[in-house]
Design a protein around this motif. Structure first.
Motif, mmCIF file in Angstrom:
data_model
loop_
_atom_site.group_PDB
_atom_site.id
_atom_site.type_symbol
_atom_site.label_atom_id
_atom_site.label_comp_id
_atom_site.label_asym_id
_atom_site.label_seq_id
_atom_site.Cartn_x
_atom_site.Cartn_y
_atom_site.Cartn_z
ATOM 1 N N GLY A 89 44.508 32.848 39.425
ATOM 2 C CA GLY A 89 45.558 31.930 38.993
ATOM 3 C C GLY A 89 45.088 30.498 38.816
ATOM 4 N N LEU A 90 44.070 30.110 39.577
ATOM 5 C CA LEU A 90 43.569 28.730 39.516
ATOM 6 C C LEU A 90 42.314 28.577 38.651
ATOM 7 C CD1 LEU A 90 43.966 27.720 43.288
ATOM 8 C CD2 LEU A 90 45.523 27.222 41.384
ATOM 9 N N ALA A 91 41.878 29.669 38.019
ATOM 10 C CA ALA A 91 40.620 29.669 37.262
ATOM 11 C C ALA A 91 40.642 28.637 36.131
ATOM 12 C CB ALA A 91 40.361 31.057 36.696
ATOM 13 N N PRO A 92 39.573 27.810 36.015
ATOM 14 C CA PRO A 92 39.530 26.784 34.968
ATOM 15 C C PRO A 92 39.005 27.296 33.629
ATOM 16 C CG PRO A 92 37.619 26.579 36.393
ATOM 17 C CD PRO A 92 38.451 27.697 36.964
ATOM 18 N N SER A 93 38.464 28.510 33.597
ATOM 19 C CA SER A 93 37.870 29.042 32.375
ATOM 20 C C SER A 93 38.084 30.549 32.307
ATOM 21 C CB SER A 93 36.365 28.743 32.336
ATOM 22 O OG SER A 93 35.700 29.420 33.409
ATOM 23 N N PHE A 94 37.765 31.118 31.154
ATOM 24 C CA PHE A 94 37.914 32.570 30.996
ATOM 25 C C PHE A 94 36.977 33.311 31.945
ATOM 26 C CE2 PHE A 94 37.032 36.635 28.771
ATOM 27 C CZ PHE A 94 38.324 37.135 28.740
ATOM 28 N N MET A 95 35.764 32.787 32.118
ATOM 29 C CA MET A 95 34.832 33.401 33.056
ATOM 30 C C MET A 95 35.369 33.313 34.479
ATOM 31 S SD MET A 95 32.121 35.110 33.501
ATOM 32 C CE MET A 95 31.416 35.000 31.851
ATOM 33 N N GLY A 96 36.047 32.222 34.802
ATOM 34 C CA GLY A 96 36.656 32.091 36.121
ATOM 35 C C GLY A 96 37.741 33.124 36.351
ATOM 36 N N VAL A 97 38.491 33.441 35.286
ATOM 37 C CA VAL A 97 39.509 34.486 35.380
ATOM 38 C C VAL A 97 38.855 35.822 35.710
ATOM 39 C CG1 VAL A 97 41.204 35.829 34.067
ATOM 40 C CG2 VAL A 97 41.151 33.348 33.839
ATOM 41 N N LEU A 98 37.743 36.122 35.050
ATOM 42 C CA LEU A 98 37.050 37.389 35.288
ATOM 43 C C LEU A 98 36.509 37.475 36.718
ATOM 44 C CD1 LEU A 98 35.083 37.896 31.931
ATOM 45 C CD2 LEU A 98 37.367 38.703 32.559
ATOM 46 N N VAL A 99 36.005 36.352 37.240
ATOM 47 C CA VAL A 99 35.518 36.345 38.622
ATOM 48 C C VAL A 99 36.666 36.599 39.596
ATOM 49 C CG1 VAL A 99 34.515 34.895 40.448
ATOM 50 C CG2 VAL A 99 33.542 34.842 38.140
ATOM 51 N N GLY A 100 37.785 35.947 39.355
ATOM 52 C CA GLY A 100 38.946 36.158 40.211
ATOM 53 C C GLY A 100 39.439 37.593 40.168
ATOM 54 N N ARG A 101 39.440 38.157 38.980
ATOM 55 C CA ARG A 101 39.849 39.551 38.830
ATOM 56 C C ARG A 101 38.881 40.489 39.556
ATOM 57 N NH1 ARG A 101 44.114 42.146 37.680
ATOM 58 N NH2 ARG A 101 43.249 43.503 36.051
ATOM 59 N N PHE A 102 37.611 40.139 39.576
ATOM 60 C CA PHE A 102 36.613 40.937 40.289
ATOM 61 C C PHE A 102 36.938 40.994 41.783
ATOM 62 C CE2 PHE A 102 32.610 40.877 42.754
ATOM 63 C CZ PHE A 102 32.107 42.132 42.407
ATOM 64 N N VAL A 103 37.226 39.844 42.357
ATOM 65 C CA VAL A 103 37.563 39.783 43.780
ATOM 66 C C VAL A 103 38.868 40.521 44.045
ATOM 67 C CG1 VAL A 103 38.124 38.246 45.704
ATOM 68 C CG2 VAL A 103 36.335 37.604 44.081
ATOM 69 N N GLN A 104 39.853 40.291 43.193
ATOM 70 C CA GLN A 104 41.147 40.945 43.349
ATOM 71 C C GLN A 104 40.993 42.465 43.309
ATOM 72 O OE1 GLN A 104 43.956 40.852 39.998
ATOM 73 N NE2 GLN A 104 45.520 40.004 41.373
ATOM 74 N N ALA A 105 40.117 42.953 42.414
ATOM 75 C CA ALA A 105 39.927 44.393 42.256
ATOM 76 C C ALA A 105 39.224 45.016 43.455
ATOM 77 C CB ALA A 105 39.142 44.679 40.983
#
Length: 471
Positions: free
Chosen positions: A92-108
């Motif tokens: 939710g706080l990711a500043p970039s598209f790559m940040g979104v993917l990293v967050g999704r990795f942890v969430q998964a």
């Protein structure tokens, strides 16, 4: 706590977290068109937000299922809930598209820890007769989350921002984890015991498996010179699939396998999970393609699209208790799955003939039939699958079931999006201006879903006939 109160508490706790994860997953799908615009990435690349979550979940599912069997299903489940919360916050706080993917990795990773042990926990605490009801109730929570997801996701995307789709998970999931503390007491595990058990894990097999899964879905990131998009996809899917299969072969002969040989060599069990794989593969086509069709090709807003897509989950929710009661009788389960797969096949034919019309009746009937098909397929098939193993193997069996479910979704999403855009060279976003060119490409994609549905139906009829002949 009395046995009745305990099982009720377990059912509600598992269901509540299933609701949150389903809500998050359904919301993400509806937000993809807006996320693609926000980060100026193609529609194909934006689907990696879903794919990264699915691929990561697949990689860790069996490992965490094994960890639940060896250490404690409760401990792994609870830890996974908190990891999911951290991942949601990062996304939710990711500043970039790559940040979104990293967050999704942890969430998964958190989702994998939860999913790998949920069915095992149900298997431990419920009899065969009650298990179908517990699974049906869990499916109801998932359906409610799936229903809420598109509507809430569309509303949030329209009014606020796609970021709140992830940020809202945080306070809700925290409340669930705090409340579930009594339902899942955490055993005391010493560091020495954890190290001792970890030293016997087949890490080589896990590494080979992880490499295979990553390769299967690398076509979006790696392009082999001289190959078109679809051929590139198939090379990675087949190559990664072979490596993944080799990991199971290596594990079968390992001194300490992470998948129990009794499970891996159980042909009936593998047949049941294969049916689940095919059903989820087919169902993912409409899940990933409809939001783009409704929002970019037809004149529907994110909120309206969310309500339309949610109809499938509404149907599943309404039918789940009824199907769960029917599936309580083991003799009915295979026939229920057959009915479900027939309905799934019919729905894919309906999607294949979508056109430019905006009439709700025209759009909704395949979605409704799709919901009926999945309701009649999932709960009975899950009951069959979990009834084929002993309670001591429930963790790894449950994680294998979740593995086939998730990998079916991941492969389906990857195949559907890549195959669609392979027929639309140079197209970055779906628009009304593509006209019949887009409609023809979409129709061909759903023809594949029709074929896969037919294969699943044939496999299920085969196991129905063979199971009766063995009586």
């Amino acid at each position: 706590m009395a046995d009745g109160q305990k099982t009720q508490s377990i059912t509600v706790s598992l269901g509540a977290f299933s609701f949150v994860t389903a809500l998050s997953g359904a919301s993400v799908t509806l937000a993809l068109p807006r996320m693609a615009q926000a980060f100026d990435v193609s529609a194909t690349l934006s689907t990696q937000v879903v794919q990264v979550g699915l691929i990561t979940t697949v990689i860790f599912l069996v490992m965490f299922g094994h960890a639940g069997d060896v250490f404690s299903k409760n401990a792994v489940y609870r830890a996974g809930g908190w990891v999911f919360i951290i991942g949601s916050l990062l996304t939710g706080l990711a500043p970039s598209f790559m940040g979104v993917l990293v967050g999704r990795f942890v969430q998964a990773i958190g989702s994998a820890m939860v999913m790998a042990n949920a069915m095992g926990i149900i298997n431990e605490h419920f009899s065969d007769k009650e298990r179908s009801k517990a699974l049906a109730y869990n499916s109801m929570f998932i359906s409610v989350g799936s229903i809420s997801g598109p509507a809430v996701g569309g509303l949030i995307t329209s009014i606020l921002s796609w970021r709140w789709i992830f940020l809202l998970n945080v306070p809700v999931a925290i409340l669930i984890m705090v409340w579930a503390k009594n339902a899942f007491p955490r055993p005391k595990l010493s560091i020495a015991a954890i190290r001792e058990q970890a030293s016997h894990v087949n890490w080589v097999g896990q590494v080979i498996f992880s490499i295979g899964i990553v390769l299967m879905f690398s076509s979006s990131w790696i392009k082999i010179p001289g190959l078109d998009q679809f051929t590139n996809l198939m090379v990675f899917l087949i190559g990664g699939g072979i490596v993944t299969a080799l990991s199971f072969l290596q594990d079968d002969f390992a001194p300490s396998p992470w998948i129990a040989p009794q499970v891996l060599r159980n042909v009936t069990f593998l047949t049941s999970t294969s049916v689940l794989f095919l059903a989820m593969f087919v169902n993912s086509f409409s899940n990933i393609l409809l939001p783009f069709y409704l929002q970019d090709y037809l004149p529907f807003s994110p909120g309206q699209s969310g309500l339309i897509v949610a109809v499938q989950s509404v149907v599943m929710l309404m039918l789940s208790p009824f199907v769960g009661r029917l599936a309580a009788n083991p003799a009915r389960r295979l026939n229920l799955v057959t009915i479900g797969l027939i309905m799934l096949l019919v729905s894919q034919i309906g999607y294949a003939f979508y056109g430019g019309q905006v009439g709700l009746g025209y759009i909704l009937w395949p979605i409704i039939v799709n919901g009926i098909g999945m309701a009649f397929t999932l709960t009975p098939n899950n009951s069959i699958t979990m009834g084929l193993v002993s309670p001591k193997l429930a963790g790894v069996a449950g994680s294998m079931n979740s593995l086939f479910r998730t990998i079916g979704m991941a492969v389906g999403i990857s195949f559907a999006t890549n195959f669609l855009y392979a027929q639309l060279p140079g197209v970055k976003h779906i628009t009304r201006g593509l006209g019949t060119t887009y409609l023809h490409a979409s129709r061909v994609v759903f023809y594949v879903a029709v074929f896969a549905s037919l294969v699943a139906l044939i496999v299920n009829v085969w196991r129905t006939v063979t199971s009766k002949s063995e009586m």
